[in-house]
Design an enzyme around this catalytic site. Structure first.
Site, short mmCIF file in Angstrom:
data_model
loop_
_atom_site.label_atom_id
_atom_site.label_comp_id
_atom_site.label_asym_id
_atom_site.label_seq_id
_atom_site.Cartn_x
_atom_site.Cartn_y
_atom_site.Cartn_z
N TYR A 201 -1.90 -0.36 11.09
CA TYR A 201 -2.09 -1.03 9.79
C TYR A 201 -0.87 -0.81 8.90
O TYR A 201 -0.24 -1.77 8.42
CB TYR A 201 -3.36 -0.51 9.08
CG TYR A 201 -3.39 -0.85 7.60
CD1 TYR A 201 -3.46 -2.16 7.16
CD2 TYR A 201 -3.33 0.17 6.63
CE1 TYR A 201 -3.48 -2.47 5.79
CE2 TYR A 201 -3.34 -0.13 5.27
CZ TYR A 201 -3.41 -1.45 4.86
OH TYR A 201 -3.41 -1.74 3.51
N THR B 180 0.82 -1.21 0.00
CA THR B 180 0.00 0.00 0.00
C THR B 180 0.86 1.27 0.00
O THR B 180 1.99 1.25 0.50
CB THR B 180 -0.91 -0.01 1.25
OG1 THR B 180 -1.43 1.30 1.47
CG2 THR B 180 -0.14 -0.41 2.50
N ASP B 181 0.28 2.36 -0.52
CA ASP B 181 0.97 3.66 -0.46
C ASP B 181 1.14 4.13 0.99
O ASP B 181 1.96 5.01 1.27
CB ASP B 181 0.21 4.72 -1.28
CG ASP B 181 -1.24 4.92 -0.88
OD1 ASP B 181 -1.72 4.25 0.06
OD2 ASP B 181 -1.91 5.76 -1.53
N GLU B 182 0.37 3.55 1.92
CA GLU B 182 0.41 4.03 3.30
C GLU B 182 1.74 3.73 3.98
O GLU B 182 2.04 4.30 5.03
CB GLU B 182 -0.77 3.46 4.09
CG GLU B 182 -2.08 3.86 3.43
CD GLU B 182 -3.34 3.58 4.24
OE1 GLU B 182 -3.28 3.58 5.47
OE2 GLU B 182 -4.40 3.38 3.60
N LYS C 209 2.13 -3.37 7.46
CA LYS C 209 2.36 -3.55 6.02
C LYS C 209 3.82 -3.22 5.69
O LYS C 209 4.44 -3.86 4.84
CB LYS C 209 1.41 -2.69 5.20
CG LYS C 209 -0.05 -3.10 5.26
CD LYS C 209 -0.34 -4.49 4.70
CE LYS C 209 -0.18 -4.55 3.19
NZ LYS C 209 -0.60 -5.90 2.69
P1 NAD Z 1 -10.04 -7.01 2.27
O1 NAD Z 1 -10.08 -6.65 3.72
O2 NAD Z 1 -11.24 -6.78 1.42
O3 NAD Z 1 -9.68 -8.57 2.10
C1 NAD Z 1 -8.68 -9.19 2.84
C2 NAD Z 1 -8.81 -10.70 2.58
O4 NAD Z 1 -7.78 -11.37 3.31
C3 NAD Z 1 -10.14 -11.28 3.05
O5 NAD Z 1 -10.65 -12.20 2.11
C4 NAD Z 1 -9.78 -11.99 4.36
O6 NAD Z 1 -10.64 -13.07 4.68
C5 NAD Z 1 -8.37 -12.45 4.04
N1 NAD Z 1 -7.56 -12.67 5.24
C6 NAD Z 1 -7.43 -11.84 6.31
N2 NAD Z 1 -6.60 -12.39 7.22
C7 NAD Z 1 -6.20 -13.59 6.70
C8 NAD Z 1 -5.33 -14.60 7.15
N3 NAD Z 1 -4.72 -14.51 8.34
N4 NAD Z 1 -5.13 -15.68 6.36
C9 NAD Z 1 -5.77 -15.79 5.15
N5 NAD Z 1 -6.61 -14.87 4.70
C10 NAD Z 1 -6.82 -13.77 5.45
O7 NAD Z 1 -8.77 -6.28 1.70
P2 NAD Z 1 -8.49 -5.59 0.28
O8 NAD Z 1 -8.96 -4.19 0.34
O9 NAD Z 1 -8.94 -6.50 -0.78
O10 NAD Z 1 -6.89 -5.54 0.31
C11 NAD Z 1 -6.11 -6.62 -0.21
C12 NAD Z 1 -4.64 -6.27 -0.10
O11 NAD Z 1 -4.39 -5.06 -0.81
C13 NAD Z 1 -4.16 -6.03 1.32
O12 NAD Z 1 -2.89 -6.61 1.47
C14 NAD Z 1 -4.09 -4.52 1.45
O13 NAD Z 1 -3.12 -4.12 2.38
C15 NAD Z 1 -3.73 -4.13 0.03
N6 NAD Z 1 -4.16 -2.78 -0.40
C16 NAD Z 1 -5.46 -2.40 -0.24
C17 NAD Z 1 -5.84 -1.14 -0.70
C18 NAD Z 1 -7.28 -0.67 -0.57
O14 NAD Z 1 -7.57 0.49 -0.88
N7 NAD Z 1 -8.24 -1.50 -0.16
C19 NAD Z 1 -4.92 -0.30 -1.32
C20 NAD Z 1 -3.60 -0.74 -1.47
C21 NAD Z 1 -3.24 -2.00 -1.01
P1 TYD Z 2 -10.48 4.57 4.31
O1 TYD Z 2 -11.45 4.12 3.28
O2 TYD Z 2 -10.59 4.00 5.69
O3 TYD Z 2 -9.03 4.34 3.69
P2 TYD Z 2 -7.57 4.81 4.26
O4 TYD Z 2 -7.71 5.32 5.63
O5 TYD Z 2 -6.81 3.53 4.22
O6 TYD Z 2 -7.10 5.85 3.30
O7 TYD Z 2 -10.58 6.15 4.44
C1 TYD Z 2 -10.39 6.99 3.33
C2 TYD Z 2 -10.49 8.43 3.81
O8 TYD Z 2 -11.83 8.67 4.26
C3 TYD Z 2 -9.60 8.73 5.00
O9 TYD Z 2 -9.12 10.07 4.88
C4 TYD Z 2 -10.53 8.62 6.20
C5 TYD Z 2 -11.85 9.08 5.63
N1 TYD Z 2 -13.07 8.47 6.26
C6 TYD Z 2 -14.10 9.31 6.73
O10 TYD Z 2 -14.03 10.54 6.66
N2 TYD Z 2 -15.20 8.73 7.30
C7 TYD Z 2 -15.33 7.37 7.41
O11 TYD Z 2 -16.35 6.89 7.96
C8 TYD Z 2 -14.28 6.54 6.91
C9 TYD Z 2 -14.36 5.04 7.00
C10 TYD Z 2 -13.16 7.14 6.32
#
Ligand code: NAD
Ligand code: TYD
Length: 331
Positions: A143, A119-121, A147
């Site tokens: 988080y 992630t960019d975070e 990561k």
């Molecule tokens: P999500 O929360 O929707 O899904 C996570 C999945 O991992 C779920 O299916 C869950 O059951 C599974 N999981 C959790 N713990 C587990 C474990 N111990 N063993 C096996 N499976 C497990 O997440 P997402 O948004 O699809 O993110 C997927 C990946 O992409 C993550 O690694 C996250 O850090 C990364 N990512 C997410 C975003 C975003 O905006 N959502 C952006 C950049 C990177």
């Molecule tokens: P989020 O979807 O939790 O992603 P991340 O924190 O990983 O970027 O949040 C996106 C942005 O939205 C972040 O600046 C926090 C804000 N946010 C709210 O303002 N209200 C909410 O209820 C949530 C979940 C997020």
């Protein structure tokens, strides 16, 4: 390719599985713990075309079973919600760090290619300009710290053991099948239900929005063409303040702006994320979906797919919502 996709029942993982099975003809095994965020419903249209193993990445026995016959591991499995990491970091340490270690060991024993979805975070917040892959890692939340720990461990397996690892760091994703704890799906479902839209702080935090299918394609490029030991940023084409996002969702849902409610800010809230993706573009990737098109498609998908979100909104999610936001959703 024969892929082990860990976390393939989640939001991005299921999109990636669909892409690889349908467009690349890959053979896929999914290993997923099915936490609150993981659902086989996310794979409903490809479940008969894959092998599904229910298990945790921190469990070496489950990993050994799942990895048999695969030639690469792509790891999406993670605890992913910043707010949950603030109220309870332990699961993040176990899954994101310990789990990654178990997968790296499985890859090392078998000499497999390993892709870590990151992630960019990990870079922290940036007021101006964009992060490159050479920017320092300065995570802010539990988080992003876990990561980052995972990314460093992955890099160490390349440097120490010569394991062919690659890392792909995405910016904020949105699109179908995203669990409604994250900003965009939460705001869409609240707008459709006429519930208040809780905006943290002043609503001026900026995120670099990436449509989920574009991230899936970017990870695919990194899997196929990424150089061992390297990391690749995968950033969306548009940056938006949260208030702009929420306002557009209200318009598309046909709901009133008076639903916006400013609430207490998230502790340690990162102000802005922004990625430079030149390195990945040089491999041939580019984002295809701009925010305006992506948000329209996403609102339409949630409107048309109540079968997917109704069980979530009526289950344990209600308790999470009440605990976190200090108020109940409409029934
Ligand atoms: P999500 O929360 O929707 O899904 C996570 C999945 O991992 C779920 O299916 C869950 O059951 C599974 N999981 C959790 N713990 C587990 C474990 N111990 N063993 C096996 N499976 C497990 O997440 P997402 O948004 O699809 O993110 C997927 C990946 O992409 C993550 O690694 C996250 O850090 C990364 N990512 C997410 C975003 C975003 O905006 N959502 C952006 C950049 C990177
Ligand atoms: P989020 O979807 O939790 O992603 P991340 O924190 O990983 O970027 O949040 C996106 C942005 O939205 C972040 O600046 C926090 C804000 N946010 C709210 O303002 N209200 C909410 O209820 C949530 C979940 C997020």
């Amino acid at each position: 390719m024969r892929l082990l996709v860990c976390g393939g029942a989640g939001f991005i993982g299921s999109t990636f599985v669909r892409l690889r099975v349908r467009q690349h003809g890959d053979t896929v095994t999914v290993l997923d713990k099915l936490t609150y965020a993981g659902r086989q419903e996310n794979l409903h249209d490809v479940i008969d075309d894959i092998r599904f193993v229910h298990g945790a990445i921190e469990d070496p026995v489950a990993v050994a079973d799942a990895v048999a016959g695969c030639d690469a591991i792509v790891n999406f499995a993670a605890e992913t919600h910043v707010d949950r990491s603030i109220s309870g970091p332990e699961a993040f340490i176990i899954t994101n760090m310990q789990g990654t270690h178990v997968l790296l060991e499985a890859a090392r024993e078998r000499g497999l290619r390993y892709v870590q979805v990151s992630t960019d975070e990990v870079y922290g917040s940036i007021d101006e300009g964009s992060f490159t892959e050479r920017s320092p890692l300065q995570p802010s939340s539990p988080y992003s710290a876990t990561k980052t720990g995972a990314d460093l461990l992955v890099a160490s397996y390349f440097h120490t053991y010569g394991l062919p690892t690659v890392i792909c760091r995405g910016s904020n994703n949105y699109g179908p099948y995203q669990y409604p704890e994250k900003l965009i799906p939460l705001m869409i479902l609240n707008a459709l239900a006429g519930d208040p839209l809780p905006v943290y702080g002043d609503g001026r935090n900026v995120r670099n929005w990436l449509f989920v299918e574009d991230f899936g394609a970017g990870i695919g490029q990194v899997l196929e063409r990424g150089a061992p030991g390297e990391a690749y940023n995968c950033g969306g084409p548009d940056e938006c303040e949260n208030l702009t996002v929420v306002t557009r969702i209200l318009e598309l849902a046909g709901a009133d702006h008076s639903l916006i409610e400013f609430v207490t800010d998230r502790p340690g809230h990162d102000r802005r994320y922004s990625l430079s993706s030149e390195k990945l573009r040089a491999l041939g990737w580019q984002p295809r979906v701009h925010f305006e098109e992506g948000i329209e498609r996403t609102v339409r998908w949630y409107r048309d797919n109540a079968w997917w979100w109704e069980p979530i909104r009526s289950g344990a999610y209600r308790e999470y919502y009440e605990r976190h936001y200090g108020r109940a959703l409409k029934s």
